[in-house]
Design a protein around this motif. Structure first.
Motif, PDB file in Angstrom:
ATOM      1  N   ARG A 149      15.568 -28.902 -66.151  1.00 20.38           N
ATOM      2  CA  ARG A 149      15.658 -29.015 -64.752  1.00 20.38           C
ATOM      3  C   ARG A 149      14.274 -29.228 -64.135  1.00 20.38           C
ATOM      4  O   ARG A 149      14.095 -29.786 -62.980  1.00 20.38           O
ATOM      5  N   ALA A 150      13.189 -28.275 -64.774  1.00 16.27           N
ATOM      6  CA  ALA A 150      12.051 -28.354 -64.064  1.00 16.27           C
ATOM      7  C   ALA A 150      11.206 -29.172 -64.838  1.00 16.27           C
ATOM      8  O   ALA A 150       9.789 -29.407 -64.690  1.00 16.27           O
ATOM      9  N   GLY A 151      11.742 -30.079 -65.926  1.00 16.20           N
ATOM     10  CA  GLY A 151      10.797 -31.032 -66.524  1.00 16.20           C
ATOM     11  C   GLY A 151      10.065 -30.503 -67.607  1.00 16.20           C
ATOM     12  O   GLY A 151       9.106 -31.018 -68.057  1.00 16.20           O
ATOM     13  N   LEU A 152      10.387 -29.234 -68.236  1.00 18.27           N
ATOM     14  CA  LEU A 152       9.667 -28.318 -69.183  1.00 18.27           C
ATOM     15  C   LEU A 152      10.342 -28.748 -70.632  1.00 18.27           C
ATOM     16  O   LEU A 152      11.173 -28.218 -71.137  1.00 18.27           O
ATOM     17  N   PHE A 198       6.929 -37.668 -61.362  1.00 13.14           N
ATOM     18  CA  PHE A 198       7.668 -36.594 -61.624  1.00 13.14           C
ATOM     19  C   PHE A 198       7.806 -35.613 -60.286  1.00 13.14           C
ATOM     20  O   PHE A 198       8.967 -34.795 -60.274  1.00 13.14           O
ATOM     21  N   ARG A 199       7.089 -35.981 -59.243  1.00 10.68           N
ATOM     22  CA  ARG A 199       7.416 -35.477 -58.014  1.00 10.68           C
ATOM     23  C   ARG A 199       8.865 -35.915 -57.753  1.00 10.68           C
ATOM     24  O   ARG A 199       9.628 -35.004 -56.752  1.00 10.68           O
ATOM     25  N   ASN A 200       9.086 -36.873 -57.675  1.00  9.93           N
ATOM     26  CA  ASN A 200      10.563 -37.471 -57.509  1.00  9.93           C
ATOM     27  C   ASN A 200      11.467 -36.852 -58.460  1.00  9.93           C
ATOM     28  O   ASN A 200      12.776 -36.550 -57.895  1.00  9.93           O
ATOM     29  N   TYR A 201      11.294 -36.664 -59.669  1.00  9.68           N
ATOM     30  CA  TYR A 201      12.273 -36.066 -60.608  1.00  9.68           C
ATOM     31  C   TYR A 201      12.617 -34.958 -60.174  1.00  9.68           C
ATOM     32  O   TYR A 201      13.559 -34.095 -60.184  1.00  9.68           O
ATOM     33  N   LEU A 245       4.309 -29.157 -62.595  1.00 13.75           N
ATOM     34  CA  LEU A 245       3.316 -30.307 -62.651  1.00 13.75           C
ATOM     35  C   LEU A 245       1.935 -30.462 -63.277  1.00 13.75           C
ATOM     36  O   LEU A 245       1.669 -31.422 -63.661  1.00 13.75           O
ATOM     37  N   LYS A 246       1.257 -29.128 -63.161  1.00 14.30           N
ATOM     38  CA  LYS A 246       0.117 -29.226 -64.026  1.00 14.30           C
ATOM     39  C   LYS A 246       0.443 -29.245 -65.605  1.00 14.30           C
ATOM     40  O   LYS A 246      -0.311 -30.102 -66.284  1.00 14.30           O
ATOM     41  N   LEU A 247       1.628 -29.078 -66.122  1.00 13.97           N
ATOM     42  CA  LEU A 247       1.946 -29.245 -67.459  1.00 13.97           C
ATOM     43  C   LEU A 247       2.027 -30.731 -67.617  1.00 13.97           C
ATOM     44  O   LEU A 247       1.738 -31.313 -68.414  1.00 13.97           O
TER      45      LEU A 247
END
Length: 383
Positions: free
Chosen positions: A268-271, A251-254, A306-308
């Motif tokens: 864009r935020a992975g949500l 996720f951090r690289n995403y 990131l928490k989600l």
């Protein structure tokens, strides 16, 4: 070319659902702030229909979506080869035209800008025509970041609004009709009765590839309408989509793939809910956070996303089982079994709020996929 610089408090790059909800929520709670939206299209929201259950939205956040709702139904149906069921949840749909209409009425004239974005920073957006928007906060909402750093299957679809001579006869939505031939993975048809004669029919696939054969799927929609005994008088709006069904990844690289220090929203935020691909509930929650704190300190949305991500490992594990443990033509059995569970569990699942008891219940009993393959799929996901 003359350089023009516009100054504002908040600038949103992208005019889709997530950006639109943030803009509406912030403008309602903080009308003193100067907010701008920049999108490459003339109309905000693109060409989409977004749907959600009442239980997806916390009551205190309902005000964010209420003006946008175009259709509401009491109950919905699901249909599988070995199970049909009517559930009592309230289901709602928003059409992109309504999003555009509400935002243009809500924001001051000239605050919705059309242009191609060439560069982005935490405090500035540059456009191809020479304009620059300087802001105290820039939010990047321009669609997915680099999906190649994630492991995913794909949810892809073609939807058409059909006008049926004499009416279609549907009383409520069919959220999943999996009695259709299983092609290219898990296939189901989704029907929204907009009025007595208009039904939005979406042919959807949980597939291993993002390839979308639009002409072939149009033909299958026509076949589905014929099988229902419908005489199609007119085909209206058509929507296509290819969404990631996220299994795992870094996720951090995403996040870094589209700029580490820029605040982001939406995909864009992975949500999104990892199994269903639903983005609206997360978009409402993030909009509510910006309404409460419209100028957060840098890194706030990354920490939240990131928490989600960490909290949703269970859903990604189910995706691994769906795509890696179940044979494509047998994937429907997982959903068929799922829809035999309690309505409360199903509602919490869609909202992304499954309890530990829910998770145990989903995994309990005889699995609809071979146990050995299921274990291998989970182990592969962790690598």
């Amino acid at each position: 070319m003359e350089k023009v610089t516009l100054d504002c408090d908040i600038a949103l790059a992208g005019g889709g659902l997530s950006a639109g909800l943030i803009a509406y929520a912030v403008s309602q709670r903080h009308p003193e702030l100067d907010l701008r939206i920049v999108d490459q299209c003339e109309k905000l929201g693109g060409n989409h229909v977004w749907s959600f259950f009442d239980s997806d939205i916390a009551p205190e956040n309902r005000w964010i979506v209420e003006p946008l709702i175009c259709h509401r139904w009491q109950g919905y149906d699901v249909q599988f080869p070995a199970r049909s069921r009517t559930l009592n949840a309230v289901y709602n749909s928003i059409e992109s035209e309504r999003l555009d209409e509400v935002l243009r009425a809500d924001l001051p004239a000239g605050h919705i800008l059309t242009g191609t974005i060439t560069d982005l920073s935490p405090t500035q957006i540059s456009l191809a025509d020479g304009r620059t928007i300087s802001a105290r906060l820039v939010i990047d909402a321009r669609g997915p970041s680099d999906l190649s750093v994630l492991q995913s299957g794909w949810q892809k679809f073609v939807g058409q609004a059909l006008t049926i001579k004499g009416g279609h006869g549907l009383l409520r939505p069919i959220v999943m009709d999996a009695t259709v031939p299983q092609i290219d993975g898990y296939r189901f048809v989704y029907c929204l009765p907009f009025d007595a004669e208009t039904v939005f029919v979406e042919d959807t696939y949980y597939s291993d590839t993002p390839d979308l054969d639009v002409p072939a799927i149009r033909a299958r929609i026509a076949d589905y309408a014929h099988a229902k005994g419908w005489s199609v008088a007119q085909t209206g709006r058509e929507e296509t989509g290819i969404l990631p069904v996220i299994i795992g990844g870094d996720f951090r690289n995403y996040w870094k793939s589209s700029g580490q220090v820029i605040e982001k929203s939406g995909l864009r935020a992975g949500l999104c809910q990892p199994v269903t691909g639903y983005s609206l509930p997360d978009a409402v929650r993030l909009a509510a956070r910006f309404a409460a704190d419209p100028l957060p300190k840098p890194g706030t949305t990354f920490s939240y996303a990131l928490k989600l991500w960490k909290a949703r490992g269970f859903y990604r594990m189910l995706d691994a089982m769906l795509f890696r443990a179940a044979a494509p033509a047998e994937r429907y059995r997982i959903l068929q079994r799922f829809y035999g569970l309690s309505e409360g569990l199903i509602a919490r699942f869609y909202a992304g709020h499954s309890t530990w008891a829910d998770k145990l219940r989903v995994l309990a009993g005889k699995p609809p996929v071979p146990i050995g393959r299921a274990i291998r799929a989970i182990l592969e996901k962790r690598q």
